[in-house]
Write a protein that holds these residues in place. Structure first.
Motif, PDB file in Angstrom:
ATOM      1  N   TYR A  64      16.047  -2.049   4.671  1.00  0.00           N
ATOM      2  CA  TYR A  64      15.977  -1.681   6.089  1.00  0.00           C
ATOM      3  C   TYR A  64      15.115  -2.665   6.858  1.00  0.00           C
ATOM      4  N   ALA A  65      14.008  -3.123   6.257  1.00  0.00           N
ATOM      5  CA  ALA A  65      13.150  -4.105   6.929  1.00  0.00           C
ATOM      6  C   ALA A  65      13.910  -5.409   7.165  1.00  0.00           C
ATOM      7  N   LEU A  66      14.722  -5.827   6.189  1.00  0.00           N
ATOM      8  CA  LEU A  66      15.504  -7.052   6.355  1.00  0.00           C
ATOM      9  C   LEU A  66      16.525  -6.893   7.481  1.00  0.00           C
ATOM     10  N   TYR A  67      17.243  -5.777   7.474  1.00  0.00           N
ATOM     11  CA  TYR A  67      18.238  -5.525   8.513  1.00  0.00           C
ATOM     12  C   TYR A  67      17.589  -5.505   9.900  1.00  0.00           C
ATOM     13  N   SER A  68      16.475  -4.806  10.019  1.00  0.00           N
ATOM     14  CA  SER A  68      15.805  -4.702  11.316  1.00  0.00           C
ATOM     15  C   SER A  68      15.252  -6.049  11.767  1.00  0.00           C
ATOM     16  N   THR A  69      14.733  -6.823  10.830  1.00  0.00           N
ATOM     17  CA  THR A  69      14.212  -8.144  11.184  1.00  0.00           C
ATOM     18  C   THR A  69      15.323  -9.044  11.716  1.00  0.00           C
ATOM     19  N   LEU A  70      16.468  -9.019  11.050  1.00  0.00           N
ATOM     20  CA  LEU A  70      17.592  -9.842  11.498  1.00  0.00           C
ATOM     21  C   LEU A  70      18.093  -9.416  12.878  1.00  0.00           C
ATOM     22  N   THR A  71      18.153  -8.118  13.119  1.00  0.00           N
ATOM     23  CA  THR A  71      18.648  -7.641  14.422  1.00  0.00           C
ATOM     24  C   THR A  71      17.639  -7.861  15.546  1.00  0.00           C
ATOM     25  N   HIS A  72      16.406  -8.158  15.197  1.00  0.00           N
ATOM     26  CA  HIS A  72      15.378  -8.387  16.211  1.00  0.00           C
ATOM     27  C   HIS A  72      15.085  -9.871  16.424  1.00  0.00           C
ATOM     28  N   LEU A  73      15.829 -10.741  15.762  1.00  0.00           N
ATOM     29  CA  LEU A  73      15.533 -12.169  15.904  1.00  0.00           C
ATOM     30  C   LEU A  73      15.671 -12.653  17.340  1.00  0.00           C
ATOM     31  N   ASP A  74      16.638 -12.093  18.097  1.00  0.00           N
ATOM     32  CA  ASP A  74      16.803 -12.523  19.485  1.00  0.00           C
ATOM     33  C   ASP A  74      15.693 -11.987  20.385  1.00  0.00           C
ATOM     34  N   GLN A  75      14.888 -11.044  19.877  1.00  0.00           N
ATOM     35  CA  GLN A  75      13.774 -10.496  20.643  1.00  0.00           C
ATOM     36  C   GLN A  75      12.433 -11.032  20.155  1.00  0.00           C
ATOM     37  N   SER A  76      12.450 -11.849  19.127  1.00  0.00           N
ATOM     38  CA  SER A  76      11.215 -12.303  18.498  1.00  0.00           C
ATOM     39  C   SER A  76      10.623 -13.487  19.244  1.00  0.00           C
ATOM     40  N   ARG A  77       9.340 -13.387  19.567  1.00  0.00           N
ATOM     41  CA  ARG A  77       8.621 -14.506  20.166  1.00  0.00           C
ATOM     42  C   ARG A  77       8.039 -15.427  19.099  1.00  0.00           C
ATOM     43  N   ASP A  78       7.917 -14.925  17.903  1.00  0.00           N
ATOM     44  CA  ASP A  78       7.366 -15.718  16.802  1.00  0.00           C
ATOM     45  C   ASP A  78       8.126 -15.362  15.524  1.00  0.00           C
ATOM     46  N   PRO A  79       9.280 -15.983  15.262  1.00  0.00           N
ATOM     47  CA  PRO A  79      10.088 -15.658  14.080  1.00  0.00           C
ATOM     48  C   PRO A  79       9.329 -15.828  12.763  1.00  0.00           C
ATOM     49  N   VAL A  80       8.442 -16.816  12.716  1.00  0.00           N
ATOM     50  CA  VAL A  80       7.687 -17.028  11.477  1.00  0.00           C
ATOM     51  C   VAL A  80       6.842 -15.799  11.149  1.00  0.00           C
ATOM     52  N   LEU A  81       6.217 -15.242  12.195  1.00  0.00           N
ATOM     53  CA  LEU A  81       5.395 -14.051  11.991  1.00  0.00           C
ATOM     54  C   LEU A  81       6.262 -12.869  11.536  1.00  0.00           C
ATOM     55  N   SER A  82       7.482 -12.795  12.046  1.00  0.00           N
ATOM     56  CA  SER A  82       8.387 -11.726  11.614  1.00  0.00           C
ATOM     57  C   SER A  82       8.689 -11.817  10.128  1.00  0.00           C
ATOM     58  N   TRP A  83       8.930 -13.037   9.661  1.00  0.00           N
ATOM     59  CA  TRP A  83       9.250 -13.209   8.249  1.00  0.00           C
ATOM     60  C   TRP A  83       8.018 -13.051   7.361  1.00  0.00           C
ATOM     61  N   VAL A  84       6.848 -13.396   7.889  1.00  0.00           N
ATOM     62  CA  VAL A  84       5.612 -13.128   7.133  1.00  0.00           C
ATOM     63  C   VAL A  84       5.447 -11.623   6.935  1.00  0.00           C
ATOM     64  N   ALA A  85       5.715 -10.865   8.015  1.00  0.00           N
ATOM     65  CA  ALA A  85       5.634  -9.406   7.926  1.00  0.00           C
ATOM     66  C   ALA A  85       6.627  -8.884   6.893  1.00  0.00           C
ATOM     67  N   PHE A  86       7.823  -9.404   6.903  1.00  0.00           N
ATOM     68  CA  PHE A  86       8.832  -8.982   5.918  1.00  0.00           C
ATOM     69  C   PHE A  86       8.387  -9.336   4.502  1.00  0.00           C
ATOM     70  N   GLY A  87       7.776 -10.501   4.337  1.00  0.00           N
ATOM     71  CA  GLY A  87       7.288 -10.898   3.018  1.00  0.00           C
ATOM     72  C   GLY A  87       6.233  -9.946   2.474  1.00  0.00           C
ATOM     73  N   LEU A  88       5.370  -9.439   3.359  1.00  0.00           N
ATOM     74  CA  LEU A  88       4.365  -8.471   2.920  1.00  0.00           C
ATOM     75  C   LEU A  88       5.024  -7.177   2.434  1.00  0.00           C
ATOM     76  N   VAL A  89       6.089  -6.777   3.107  1.00  0.00           N
ATOM     77  CA  VAL A  89       6.812  -5.578   2.661  1.00  0.00           C
ATOM     78  C   VAL A  89       7.398  -5.805   1.269  1.00  0.00           C
ATOM     79  N   VAL A  90       7.935  -6.986   1.033  1.00  0.00           N
ATOM     80  CA  VAL A  90       8.490  -7.305  -0.285  1.00  0.00           C
ATOM     81  C   VAL A  90       7.398  -7.226  -1.351  1.00  0.00           C
TER      82      VAL A  90
END
Length: 404
Positions: free
Chosen positions: A46-72
């Motif tokens: 779910y975190a991966l799906y939500s991250t991908l759907t929010h990429l067009d709203q992300s001001r800092d994509p790197v930070l989004s993927w760092v957050a996803f990495g912590l969930v992993v």
């Protein structure tokens, strides 16, 4: 007086055990462990799906993927930490896993800050809630609810501050509720299940304890009858025929004197064995007898080195698990029955070692014994196993310091 006096027995049996399903019903929680990796995969998915759907709203994509990495990371650590082969999940493991998810959710919110359109589809609150649902099996209910409340306040407050940027303009309290509700709802659901499970387990224990108290006098009388029967058997089969032969012959030869000494030694050994009869010796002897080895109930004394009777510190739950370990070892196909022994040491913090030789593979042995080793850890003892070549050692002991 033995080194294990009454005060020590009370202290050992009073080691505090947390009121959690893992502590009270370790084997039941082990069977439910598969739920943890499943929920972890769901959270990551779910975190991966939500991250991908929010990429067009992300001001800092790197930070989004760092957050996803912590969930992993949390999704990998939680199943490993909760695995039946490891000690019970502790407070710091709980805080670390859930705290990592809360930090990850906060980083994700920061990555879309000012551009996020809705908080309803953010993954933070859902992921935290999923982990808390499973955590109720391993930690006390009050602790899980406290951690859930803190997480709900943090993520709810974050959502409330985002209210002015979101597509739907409404009171910040609404967004606080939207973000906090999934966390509290799923946490309460998991805690409700854990509460029911622990309540039924405690009720069953009370019934079992009451039944044991009712049977204890009968079992004590049975043990006395067994001892008497063994003595009578020795008299009838060996001593009575010998004395009858002496009476019939009317003379005593040097051979008769030697035979009398042997019979006296036999009777003495039976009496000493009866006095030294222990629960560990009985349990070990019965387990080995089940696989066909010629050993009576008294022979178990020869296999157990416990001069201070440290076994008396076992609670009913610990005896049940230790008995299961002994029975499981006795059933190993490649076991050398003659090599099985148990030694007890350190009266201040009793430690027991079960040693034997077995040609069974390490993976097969671990598969048989690890559930019971984990169960011992769950009922307040330290436990572990080691297999080097054909030498197998299972060690279990009382903690010297505070039980955690």
């Amino acid at each position: 007086m033995t080194a294990l006096d009454d005060a020590t027995i009370v202290r050992l049996r009073s080691v505090p055990v947390e009121r959690t399903p893992q502590r009270l019903d370790p084997l039941g929680v082990q069977s439910a462990w598969a739920l943890v990796p499943v929920l972890s995969v769901v959270a990551v998915g779910y975190a991966l799906y939500s991250t991908l759907t929010h990429l067009d709203q992300s001001r800092d994509p790197v930070l989004s993927w760092v957050a996803f990495g912590l969930v992993v990371v949390a999704a990998v650590v939680f199943p490993l930490r909760a695995h039946p082969g490891r000690p019970p999940v502790g407070l710091w493991s709980h805080l670390s896993i859930v705290g990592t998810c809360v930090v990850a959710a906060s980083l994700f919110s920061a990555s879309v800050w000012g551009a996020n359109q809705r908080v309803q589809d953010d993954w933070g609150q859902i992921v935290v809630a999923v982990f808390l649902t499973a955590m109720a099996l391993y930690r006390p209910i009050g602790e899980v609810l406290a951690v859930a409340s803190v997480a709900a306040v943090i993520l709810g407050t974050t959502a409330a501050f985002e209210a002015s940027f979101l597509t739907i303009a409404t009171n910040p309290v609404v967004y606080f509720t939207v973000a906090a509700t999934p966390i509290m709802a799923l946490a309460c659901g998991g805690c409700g299940y854990a509460w029911t499970m622990t309540g039924e387990t405690l009720a069953w224990r009370e019934v079992a304890r009451a039944g044991q108290e009712r049977l204890e006098p009968e079992l004590r009388d049975t043990a006395k009858r067994i001892v008497n029967q063994e003595r009578i058997t020795t008299l009838n089969e060996q001593i009575v025929p010998f004395l009858a032969d002496l009476v019939q012959r009317g003379e005593v030869t040097p051979e008769d004197t030697a035979t009398a000494r042997e019979l006296a030694a036999t009777l003495r050994s039976v009496s000493v064995a009866a006095v030294n009869r222990t629960w560990l010796g009985e349990t070990l002897a019965q387990a080995l007898s089940a696989r066909g080895e010629e050993t009576g109930a008294l022979r178990g004394v020869d296999r157990v080195d416990d001069p201070d009777r440290l076994e008396r510190g076992f609670t009913a739950e610990q005896r049940a698990v230790v008995g299961a370990i002994i029975a499981t070892v006795a059933k190993l196909p490649g076991l050398d029955p003659a090599s099985v022994s148990i030694a007890a040491t350190t009266p201040s913090a009793p430690a027991f070692e079960l040693r034997c030789r077995s040609t069974d593979g390490r993976r097969a042995v671990r598969g048989e014994l690890i559930p019971f080793v984990s169960a011992l850890r769950s009922v307040g003892m330290n436990a572990g196993m080691r297999q080097v070549g054909d030498q197998l050692t299972v060690r279990f002991s009382y903690p010297e310091g505070e039980n955690r």
